[in-house]
Design an enzyme around this catalytic site. Structure first.
Site, PDB file in Angstrom:
ATOM      1  CB  ILE A  98      15.597  70.265  35.911  1.00  0.00           C
ATOM      2  CG1 ILE A  98      15.086  68.825  35.776  1.00  0.00           C
ATOM      3  CG2 ILE A  98      15.024  70.946  37.151  1.00  0.00           C
ATOM      4  CD1 ILE A  98      15.491  67.885  36.898  1.00  0.00           C
ATOM      5  CD  GLU A 113      43.345  59.219  33.641  1.00  0.00           C
ATOM      6  OE1 GLU A 113      44.027  58.188  33.658  1.00  0.00           O
ATOM      7  OE2 GLU A 113      43.799  60.348  33.838  1.00  0.00           O
TER       8      GLU A 113
HETATM    9  C1  LIG Z   1      41.172  68.384  28.559  1.00  0.00           C
HETATM   10  C2  LIG Z   1      41.962  67.149  28.299  1.00  0.00           C
HETATM   11  C3  LIG Z   1      42.988  66.799  29.167  1.00  0.00           C
HETATM   12  C4  LIG Z   1      43.789  65.695  28.886  1.00  0.00           C
HETATM   13  N1  LIG Z   1      44.847  65.398  29.709  1.00  0.00           N
HETATM   14  C5  LIG Z   1      45.742  64.442  29.344  1.00  0.00           C
HETATM   15  C6  LIG Z   1      46.937  64.233  30.085  1.00  0.00           C
HETATM   16  O1  LIG Z   1      47.166  64.867  31.123  1.00  0.00           O
HETATM   17  N2  LIG Z   1      47.837  63.335  29.625  1.00  0.00           N
HETATM   18  C7  LIG Z   1      47.622  62.608  28.493  1.00  0.00           C
HETATM   19  O2  LIG Z   1      48.466  61.809  28.132  1.00  0.00           O
HETATM   20  N3  LIG Z   1      46.482  62.776  27.767  1.00  0.00           N
HETATM   21  C8  LIG Z   1      45.546  63.667  28.168  1.00  0.00           C
HETATM   22  N4  LIG Z   1      44.406  63.867  27.435  1.00  0.00           N
HETATM   23  C9  LIG Z   1      44.225  63.117  26.199  1.00  0.00           C
HETATM   24  C10 LIG Z   1      43.180  62.037  26.309  1.00  0.00           C
HETATM   25  O3  LIG Z   1      43.672  60.980  27.082  1.00  0.00           O
HETATM   26  C11 LIG Z   1      42.831  61.613  24.866  1.00  0.00           C
HETATM   27  O4  LIG Z   1      42.157  62.689  24.265  1.00  0.00           O
HETATM   28  C12 LIG Z   1      41.972  60.366  24.853  1.00  0.00           C
HETATM   29  O5  LIG Z   1      42.725  59.246  25.250  1.00  0.00           O
HETATM   30  C13 LIG Z   1      41.391  60.095  23.458  1.00  0.00           C
HETATM   31  O6  LIG Z   1      42.381  60.151  22.502  1.00  0.00           O
HETATM   32  P1  LIG Z   1      42.193  61.036  21.177  1.00  0.00           P
HETATM   33  O7  LIG Z   1      41.717  62.368  21.595  1.00  0.00           O
HETATM   34  O8  LIG Z   1      43.461  60.956  20.405  1.00  0.00           O
HETATM   35  O9  LIG Z   1      41.032  60.318  20.400  1.00  0.00           O
HETATM   36  P2  LIG Z   1      41.215  59.104  19.383  1.00  0.00           P
HETATM   37  O10 LIG Z   1      42.027  58.032  20.003  1.00  0.00           O
HETATM   38  O11 LIG Z   1      41.665  59.643  18.076  1.00  0.00           O
HETATM   39  O12 LIG Z   1      39.725  58.606  19.259  1.00  0.00           O
HETATM   40  C14 LIG Z   1      38.755  59.298  18.483  1.00  0.00           C
HETATM   41  C15 LIG Z   1      37.416  58.558  18.615  1.00  0.00           C
HETATM   42  O13 LIG Z   1      37.554  57.203  18.144  1.00  0.00           O
HETATM   43  C16 LIG Z   1      37.199  56.293  19.161  1.00  0.00           C
HETATM   44  N5  LIG Z   1      38.070  55.119  19.032  1.00  0.00           N
HETATM   45  C17 LIG Z   1      39.424  55.091  19.009  1.00  0.00           C
HETATM   46  N6  LIG Z   1      39.856  53.831  18.861  1.00  0.00           N
HETATM   47  C18 LIG Z   1      38.752  53.041  18.802  1.00  0.00           C
HETATM   48  C19 LIG Z   1      38.538  51.637  18.667  1.00  0.00           C
HETATM   49  N7  LIG Z   1      39.560  50.767  18.589  1.00  0.00           N
HETATM   50  N8  LIG Z   1      37.270  51.180  18.643  1.00  0.00           N
HETATM   51  C20 LIG Z   1      36.208  52.032  18.749  1.00  0.00           C
HETATM   52  N9  LIG Z   1      36.354  53.384  18.886  1.00  0.00           N
HETATM   53  C21 LIG Z   1      37.610  53.865  18.913  1.00  0.00           C
HETATM   54  C22 LIG Z   1      37.406  57.035  20.465  1.00  0.00           C
HETATM   55  O14 LIG Z   1      36.646  56.475  21.521  1.00  0.00           O
HETATM   56  C23 LIG Z   1      36.930  58.424  20.059  1.00  0.00           C
HETATM   57  O15 LIG Z   1      35.533  58.453  20.091  1.00  0.00           O
HETATM   58  C24 LIG Z   1      43.528  64.915  27.731  1.00  0.00           C
HETATM   59  C25 LIG Z   1      42.469  65.249  26.892  1.00  0.00           C
HETATM   60  C26 LIG Z   1      41.689  66.339  27.168  1.00  0.00           C
HETATM   61  C27 LIG Z   1      40.580  66.700  26.229  1.00  0.00           C
END
Ligand SMILES: Cc1cc2nc3c(=O)[nH]c(=O)nc-3n(C[C@H](O)[C@H](O)[C@H](O)COP(=O)(O)OP(=O)(O)OC[C@H]3O[C@@H](n4cnc5c(N)ncnc54)[C@H](O)[C@@H]3O)c2cc1C
Length: 404
Positions: free
Chosen positions: A358, A384
């Site tokens: 928009i 989360e």
């Molecule tokens: C700015 C920021 C702040 C954060 N703060 C915290 C914090 O304070 N404490 C903390 O502990 N973590 C924190 N996180 C981490 C966050 O919780 C993780 O990034 C999130 O849980 C996803 O994990 P990953 O990045 O390892 O992705 P991955 O688990 O590697 O996943 C990659 C992709 O695969 C998909 N995927 C994974 N498994 C499956 C499945 N079984 N079936 C289908 N799709 C799947 C996911 O949805 C995603 O699209 C933070 C992340 C960010 C970016």
């Protein structure tokens, strides 16, 4: 032009008063300053100092420990307002809230006495650490370990990733593996309350072995730091196992999963807040900007966008409030919290993108607030538990509840 949402009529007087107070705080202190801190990517200390004065670090902490003793529903209303101002501000409270929830629900009386009063005032803040460089969704793949030494202390080793409030927190609720052979696997994890010096990269003395590398550079969600944490021979007393050694050893996974449920309501409220703000910006801009001789708000295509956004905001808010109310009533809310988190974070992304469209070309300019929202909103799809993980949770819980 007043375009903020009306407060729902089913709020209690106390909820209305505190929500109005936080909304005013967001309007006067957060919104006018967010652009500066976002641009500089610096911690908004003056805003946080005022939040301390308002008692916002102790919203859910019981009064006997110095907090306000409010419920999750009221907390979610507050988070929505903070997030409407800037999601980084709600992020500063977010992991602190999870830490205080863990202590309130699972902590020993000694642990509560030791930490909650100082957490309620915001004198010390908490972080929450599950993720590692090689895992986020798959929590049971955690590699960091804690082993008990002869002196009774546990030595923690391993690398944590993406810790919100990683540098400025004084407490980290960290999940590590204490029994690699545990069957079932989830019983091999323990949550430690790792103390550290707030703001210090290389801890020394009793906190030696816990180092915080420079903050991770991010596309949005600036101001609040996200860091790695390197545990290298960090020694943690057994009494810092959440719930005590006797009760807490091997219970960390279940404790953290419980906390993630309220964390999901929390993130859902943040989704509502950012979606609400995107809608407000769109309502204002669409009535100011003219094309083809009339305000763009008079074009049906734009009205349809506004209609979809407003519907998403209300639906997200209702789902969030439902999940919070169920939890407050002591009823099962795992499915509902997953639905709220999934819907509200996607609503946040949707509304921000529609508002961005928009705004036309100006949406792409740093002069306009929507540009910041566009970089901030995607975080909520990840933290989360990603949207994919929420769907897995929702699907699993649905089948559990409707087993034939
Ligand atoms: C700015 C920021 C702040 C954060 N703060 C915290 C914090 O304070 N404490 C903390 O502990 N973590 C924190 N996180 C981490 C966050 O919780 C993780 O990034 C999130 O849980 C996803 O994990 P990953 O990045 O390892 O992705 P991955 O688990 O590697 O996943 C990659 C992709 O695969 C998909 N995927 C994974 N498994 C499956 C499945 N079984 N079936 C289908 N799709 C799947 C996911 O949805 C995603 O699209 C933070 C992340 C960010 C970016």
């Amino acid at each position: 032009m007043a375009v903020a949402a009306h407060l729902p009529s089913d709020m209690s007087d106390e909820q209305r008063a505190i929500t109005e107070m936080v909304r005013q705080f967001a309007d006067e202190q957060i919104l006018p300053n967010a652009e500066h801190y976002d641009h500089e990517d610096t911690f908004p200390e003056p805003i946080v100092a005022q939040m301390r004065e308002l008692g916002l670090f102790g919203v859910t902490i019981p009064e006997e420990y110095g907090g306000m003793g409010l419920d999750l529903t009221t907390y979610a209303m507050i988070v929505e307002e903070l997030s409407r101002g800037w999601i980084s501000i709600s992020g500063i409270v977010n992991t602190h809230f999870i830490g205080s929830y863990l202590l309130m629900k699972f902590g020993t009386e000694e642990q509560k006495q030791k930490y909650l009063p100082r957490m309620a005032t915001g004198e010390i803040r908490a972080a929450f650490s599950l993720s590692e460089p090689e895992l986020g969704s798959d929590v049971q793949a955690i590699k960091s370990t804690a082993k008990k030494g002869e002196d009774g202390k546990y030595e923690i080793n391993g690398q944590k990733m993406w810790v919100t409030n990683g540098l400025l927190s004084a407490l980290v609720f960290v999940l590590v593996k204490t029994d690699p052979d545990a069957e079932p696997r989830h019983k091999g994890f323990t949550c430690f309350i790792a103390e550290k010096e707030a703001g210090v990269g290389e801890n020394t003395g009793e906190y030696a072995g816990l180092n915080v590398p420079p903050k991770i550079k991010k596309m949005g969600y600036k101001g609040v730091e996200s860091t790695e944490l390197v545990f290298d021979g960090y020694r943690c007393p057994a009494e810092n196992i959440l719930g005590g050694e006797q009760e807490g050893l091997g219970r960390g996974f279940a404790q953290m999963m419980d906390a993630l449920e309220v964390g999901r309501v929390n993130v859902a409220a943040r989704g509502v807040g950012i979606a609400q703000r995107a809608l407000e910006l769109a309502l204002r801009y669409s009535q100011e900007r003219k094309t083809f001789g009339r305000p763009i708000a008079e074009h049906q295509a734009i009205q349809f966008k506004l209609a979809d956004m407003a519907t998403q905001v209300d639906a997200a808010r209702l789902l969030t409030q439902r999940a919070a109310r169920l939890k407050d009533a002591g009823e099962r809310s795992d499915l509902e919290a997953g639905m709220a988190k999934l819907f509200a974070s996607e609503a946040g992304r949707f509304c921000v993108e529609e508002s961005f469209r928009i705004h036309g070309g100006y949406g792409y300019s740093k002069e306009y607030e929507i540009e910041r929202l566009y970089r901030d909103a995607p975080l909520l799809l990840i933290g989360e538990g990603t949207s994919e993980i929420q769907r897995m949770v929702i699907g699993r819980k649905l089948l559990q509840r409707h087993k034939i």
